[in-house]
Design an enzyme around this catalytic site. Sequence first.
Site, PDB file in Angstrom:
ATOM      1  N   ARG A   1       0.508  -8.826  -6.152  1.00 53.87           N
ATOM      2  CA  ARG A   1       1.412  -8.689  -4.995  1.00 53.87           C
ATOM      3  C   ARG A   1       2.278  -9.931  -4.795  1.00 53.87           C
ATOM      4  O   ARG A   1       3.105  -9.978  -3.883  1.00 53.87           O
ATOM      5  CB  ARG A   1       0.630  -8.336  -3.729  1.00 53.87           C
ATOM      6  CG  ARG A   1      -0.162  -9.450  -3.142  1.00 53.87           C
ATOM      7  CD  ARG A   1      -0.845  -9.003  -1.832  1.00 53.87           C
ATOM      8  NE  ARG A   1      -1.246 -10.176  -1.089  1.00 53.87           N
ATOM      9  CZ  ARG A   1      -2.097 -10.206  -0.078  1.00 53.87           C
ATOM     10  NH1 ARG A   1      -2.652  -9.083   0.338  1.00 53.87           N
ATOM     11  NH2 ARG A   1      -2.387 -11.316   0.544  1.00 53.87           N
TER      12      ARG A   1
ATOM     13  N   GLY B   1      -5.601  -1.240  -3.680  1.00 50.72           N
ATOM     14  CA  GLY B   1      -5.510   0.098  -3.103  1.00 50.72           C
ATOM     15  C   GLY B   1      -6.870   0.509  -2.584  1.00 50.72           C
ATOM     16  O   GLY B   1      -7.621   1.186  -3.266  1.00 50.72           O
TER      17      GLY B   1
ATOM     18  N   ASP C   1       0.804  -1.225   0.000  1.00 48.13           N
ATOM     19  CA  ASP C   1       0.000   0.000   0.000  1.00 48.13           C
ATOM     20  C   ASP C   1       0.837   1.275   0.000  1.00 48.13           C
ATOM     21  O   ASP C   1       0.315   2.352  -0.274  1.00 48.13           O
ATOM     22  CB  ASP C   1      -0.932   0.014   1.211  1.00 48.13           C
ATOM     23  CG  ASP C   1      -1.935  -1.119   1.171  1.00 48.13           C
ATOM     24  OD1 ASP C   1      -2.301  -1.523   0.057  1.00 48.13           O
ATOM     25  OD2 ASP C   1      -2.335  -1.607   2.233  1.00 48.13           O
TER      26      ASP C   1
ATOM     27  N   TYR D   1      -4.476 -11.024  -6.158  1.00 41.79           N
ATOM     28  CA  TYR D   1      -3.211 -11.486  -5.547  1.00 41.79           C
ATOM     29  C   TYR D   1      -2.074 -11.616  -6.553  1.00 41.79           C
ATOM     30  O   TYR D   1      -0.904 -11.629  -6.165  1.00 41.79           O
ATOM     31  CB  TYR D   1      -3.406 -12.838  -4.857  1.00 41.79           C
ATOM     32  CG  TYR D   1      -4.207 -12.789  -3.579  1.00 41.79           C
ATOM     33  CD1 TYR D   1      -4.351 -11.603  -2.852  1.00 41.79           C
ATOM     34  CD2 TYR D   1      -4.804 -13.931  -3.068  1.00 41.79           C
ATOM     35  CE1 TYR D   1      -5.085 -11.566  -1.674  1.00 41.79           C
ATOM     36  CE2 TYR D   1      -5.535 -13.910  -1.881  1.00 41.79           C
ATOM     37  CZ  TYR D   1      -5.671 -12.726  -1.187  1.00 41.79           C
ATOM     38  OH  TYR D   1      -6.385 -12.703  -0.016  1.00 41.79           O
TER      39      TYR D   1
END
Lengths: 422, 422
Positions: free
Chosen positions: B300, B191, B144, B297
Amino acid sequence: MRKRNALYVQSGGVTAVINATACGVIETARRHRTHIGKIFAGHNGILGVLNEELIDTGKESIAAIRALRHTPGGAFGSARYKLKGLEESKLEYQRLIEVFRAHDIGYFFYNGGNDSQDTAHKVSLLGRELGYPITCIGIPKTVDNDLPHTDTCPGFGSVAKYVATSIREAAFDVASMAETSTKVFILEVMGRHAGWIAAATGLASDTPGAAPHIILFPEITFDEDAFLAKVKATVAKHGHCVVAASEGLKNKSGAFLAESGGRDAFGHAQLGGVAPTLATLVKERLGLKYHWAVADYLQRSARHIASKTDVEQAYAVGKTAVERAVKGDNAIMVSIVRKSDKPYRWTIGTAPLAKVANVERKMPRNFITRDGYHITAACRRYLQPLIGGEDYPPFKDGLPSYVKLKKVAVTKRLAESFRGKP
Amino acid sequence: MRKRNALYVQSGGVTAVINATACGVIETARRHRTHIGKIFAGHNGILGVLNEELIDTGKESIAAIRALRHTPGGAFGSARYKLKGLEESKLEYQRLIEVFRAHDIGYFFYNGGNDSQDTAHKVSLLGRELGYPITCIGIPKTVDNDLPHTDTCPGFGSVAKYVATSIREAAFDVASMAETSTKVFILEVMGRHAGWIAAATGLASDTPGAAPHIILFPEITFDEDAFLAKVKATVAKHGHCVVAASEGLKNKSGAFLAESGGRDAFGHAQLGGVAPTLATLVKERLGLKYHWAVADYLQRSARHIASKTDVEQAYAVGKTAVERAVKGDNAIMVSIVRKSDKPYRWTIGTAPLAKVANVERKMPRNFITRDGYHITAACRRYLQPLIGGEDYPPFKDGLPSYVKLKKVAVTKRLAESFRGKP
């Protein structure tokens, strides 16, 4: 022998490596100046040919053409535009020959899937009929891997590598958080009619218990109760469950799961994909926390994680198409022939367009486990070599550096624009 | 000086590089044998510490610890588990100290986001109060990018590189097909509260007209009419429109767009993400063909396309955390300090945990263009270096080769299991 011009056309859904084929065609044609004069490309596929919108690839630098090898998408533009039977689409076929004649095109390289091989075949027939000899070579391309008479289709290996890599990575994420967070993760992949791409996710599962735990194929009718029982058992055993779902998944009545429509009172069938539909089931009937991803175009454009084998084959089919054409072959599709599984050895062969056109290659039932939820050893043996090797594009400022061509238009020679459909 | 044991704990959502930090901590701690005895890790984060479920990292080989540098996810397990105030969660804090005492833990390295820095801070306060001296070092981690007093947060740079790469690749695909197929493509990125990841997609737009054409930030209230007008104008100008949408997008009444609920009569808010919601708008009000992707996912965990800068920073914060701890620093978070933008030069600094805890770093308004749909030059200057360089993992059989640790449990020493919440 008189020099004639060549025309290269991209067709249908593009891939991470279709431009590698373009590179193979153009680089090789440039080396055959005794046979081939100018090398044109269709602007936005066959539509551009019908509209006499040709691109002169001779205006592109050596470096730009070289960079096509590592650039995803279709550099000249592609089209979803199907020519039908010779009678039904007669005006269009005649127009193609008219454009060929106006630009002295003697070689037609059509780079696409089933429909394109069929079109290439029909053009070769019509050319003969109209007294305009044209060498027609089909070049395979499709992420769907559904062309017959070839070991695989350029484009598929790179999607396969992307989805297997992605599901492995996401599974590492899910496994580490499952105790307090997401227990079920669903990745939706392409494949409206055949489960080749879904099957490829199974390559990530190379040790017992490794994800994906469940693969949902369009070939296997979706059974809600059996699926949920399998999810529940997997979570009980491993603490989490990773699912790969084909977009083409169908329920018992043969309807696409993503469009079954029972959930949205406003009839927005396109709102939900398969992954969110399955996720909702998991939530409502098992009460498990879930996440889902839909890779969509990311999977077929991910040149950064392309299969080296796929890139090499994509280039080779383009190169061989030109070599065969100048040797006098006609009405063939170049193909990939597997010589051995391990080590993977392959060569380029050919198949008559007449035999390829409109034949769909299905995934053999023995590639799917008996319970319908995973791939067999035979499937793994087939798929494994197709994702072999990495072929990273160059990077600039942290991002892959892809080429945009100048696409200089060829001056039109026909008085009239096309009066058919486009 | 007496040797004491160290405890490393992963917290919150994992990233592509949190294990690189683990690698930095463990490799460095292994080189400080005069100060540090055993190096433990919490199994499934702070929950494992509360339950006295510790992992002995000494049982892992040098090669396995090295391989953490290129393995995504959280190798020891992470948890979404927030400790509240010292009074409210008193039992838990006391239990932590009890476990530390039982295993002679003198160094506590907590690797996470805002909450974790707060917890590390409280543990350091309580240790002093209870007469159990403990060195607490916070190590930043979060995709983030919302931690204060650090140039960036390890994990963010790799997501940024992934989303910018992915949207560029998909845009090449869309551009080549737009004539006859998809005109609007929407990629949903993470986000929930801050638009850092959405902003990163803007790095792909490095030439006039290059995608993404529209970025939707959670900081800017979604205006349906203005958005649709912008899409329409973009399609008119470029033939297609590529949109990056933050999952945290909110409408005028402050509700998340993905959960606005007006479309589904059964109240399945989780069914639709932001991307399909926007896609439906585009279809219904503009009649344009669309596609959408939700990276979820994948973004990330995509270690295969990690930022080299991010990996190096992730390792460095782990390494420096240990070095500072053995030098006697306490109650600090290690941080990344930018020395210059171009060339990017950085070093590791520190900030007092008291100043970091529970402070959220927002994206400056001047990082978003005045119309609210793209990033400014200032934003680009900040983001650009964070995605710099590639750091490919090793591949085996066509797939990235990631390590799974043995995770050998440390024998429990406490008679009682934790009687608090977990």
